[in-house]
Scaffold this motif. Structure first.
Motif, PDB file in Angstrom:
ATOM      1  N   PHE A   1       0.843  -1.186   0.000  1.00 27.66           N
ATOM      2  CA  PHE A   1       0.000   0.000   0.000  1.00 27.66           C
ATOM      3  C   PHE A   1       0.883   1.241   0.000  1.00 27.66           C
ATOM      4  N   ASN A   2       0.937   1.927  -1.138  1.00 24.41           N
ATOM      5  CA  ASN A   2       1.753   3.141  -1.274  1.00 24.41           C
ATOM      6  C   ASN A   2       3.197   2.922  -0.844  1.00 24.41           C
ATOM      7  N   GLY A   3       3.739   1.723  -1.156  1.00 25.15           N
ATOM      8  CA  GLY A   3       5.142   1.447  -0.879  1.00 25.15           C
ATOM      9  C   GLY A   3       5.420   0.749   0.429  1.00 25.15           C
ATOM     10  N   THR A   4       4.395   0.552   1.259  1.00 23.78           N
ATOM     11  CA  THR A   4       4.552  -0.107   2.553  1.00 23.78           C
ATOM     12  C   THR A   4       3.894  -1.477   2.518  1.00 23.78           C
ATOM     13  N   ILE A   5       4.647  -2.506   2.894  1.00 24.29           N
ATOM     14  CA  ILE A   5       4.088  -3.856   2.951  1.00 24.29           C
ATOM     15  C   ILE A   5       3.242  -3.987   4.200  1.00 24.29           C
ATOM     16  N   GLN A   6       1.978  -4.360   4.009  1.00 20.83           N
ATOM     17  CA  GLN A   6       1.053  -4.441   5.127  1.00 20.83           C
ATOM     18  C   GLN A   6       0.240  -5.724   5.062  1.00 20.83           C
ATOM     19  N   SER A   7      -0.293  -6.113   6.211  1.00 18.01           N
ATOM     20  CA  SER A   7      -1.216  -7.236   6.261  1.00 18.01           C
ATOM     21  C   SER A   7      -2.539  -6.821   5.636  1.00 18.01           C
ATOM     22  N   THR A   8      -3.234  -7.762   5.012  1.00 14.60           N
ATOM     23  CA  THR A   8      -4.542  -7.459   4.438  1.00 14.60           C
ATOM     24  C   THR A   8      -5.564  -7.121   5.519  1.00 14.60           C
ATOM     25  N   SER A   9      -5.257  -7.433   6.785  1.00 11.73           N
ATOM     26  CA  SER A   9      -6.177  -7.090   7.877  1.00 11.73           C
ATOM     27  C   SER A   9      -6.115  -5.605   8.226  1.00 11.73           C
TER      28      SER A   9
END
Length: 281
Positions: free
Chosen positions: A4-12
């Protein structure tokens, strides 16, 4: 995980608000991309289509949105999910930022990327039966806007429901001029003797990446004539072969339309050439 906008995040971690313009107005674009062993297939073609589509929709293209950035952000997520040595399907989503009604408050954009593992690293053809029919409840509008991969896919959704209810593998869409423009999930090609036809972009079909690659291949085939021209539904019954193309499946031969059955030899002969184009991309 998503990027998300360059940041790896959990789908939660929910980053999309109720004011998301992609959700409220379909004010969003996406690219569906194959990545094999850490290589983004047809990367430049996907990138250029996305940039052209953003310009058409008057989205502000960030200075950072270069081809190198596009590839790097995709690979960042793939590496984070330890999928670098596998074949994956990528969806690169771009949407205009929150604010406004039909008239947006800003033309700035955000993006997120999601990936899913694929079974086959290269394009293959399944010999299973593949039956289609026309979907005639609603029509596609001719013109450039219909060629974009936007989030407005109501026609494809209701068409897919129709196909499922009628035990079909796919449907062919018509435009308001009653010409065949594409399948629910890809471009359409027709072979009759030594003439190959595919609808022109301005008839309302998606400006497909696999379509572009096939056009390059077909233009160099000896003994065949390639035409980008409108296709009447009546021509379907007279064709020798019909096949669908998109970036994920490559080439999908159609085996039956109503009472007409088709051969698949020509489509099968193109798969190796498309794989070769993918390796060289």
């Amino acid at each position: 995980m998503v990027n998300f906008n360059g940041t790896i995040q959990s789908t939660s971690q929910n980053q999309l608000t109720f004011d998301n313009r992609g959700f409220k107005f379909g004010d969003a674009l996406f690219e569906t991309i194959r990545v094999i062993n850490g290589k983004v297939i047809f990367a430049e073609e996907h990138y250029l289509r996305l940039m052209a589509s953003m310009r058409i929709l008057r989205m502000e293209i960030p200075m950072s949105f270069t081809l190198e950035f596009f590839e790097a952000e995709i690979l960042k997520l793939i590496e984070a999910q330890q999928l670098s040595k596998l074949a994956v399907r990528v969806r690169f989503n771009v949407y205009r930022n929150d604010g406004g009604l039909y008239t947006p408050s800003t033309n700035d954009v955000s993006y997120y990327i999601e990936v899913k593992r694929l079974k086959n690293p290269f394009y293959t053809i399944d010999d299973a039966a593949y039956e289609v029919d026309l979907y005639k409840d609603f029509y596609s509008a001719p013109g450039l806007l219909s060629s974009l991969k936007t989030n407005n896919k109501s026609l494809q959704v209701v068409g897919s429901i129709f196909a499922s209810e009628n035990d079909l593998q796919n449907c062919l869409l018509l435009n308001t001029s009653k010409n065949v423009v594409e399948a629910l999930n890809g471009n359409i090609f027709l072979l009759k003797k030594n003439v190959i036809k595919t609808p022109p972009i301005l008839d309302g079909c998606i400006n497909g990446i696999a379509r572009k690659q096939l056009l390059k291949i077909l233009k160099n085939l000896e003994g065949y004539t390639l035409e980008e021209t409108s296709i009447s539904p009546f021509e379907l019954q007279k064709a020798d072969e019909l096949f669908i193309t998109n970036t994920v499946i490559g080439i999908q031969p159609i085996t039956k339309y109503r009472k007409k059955t088709y051969t698949t030899d020509f489509a099968k002969s193109l798969v190796g050439k498309l794989n070769a184009a993918a390796r060289l991309s």
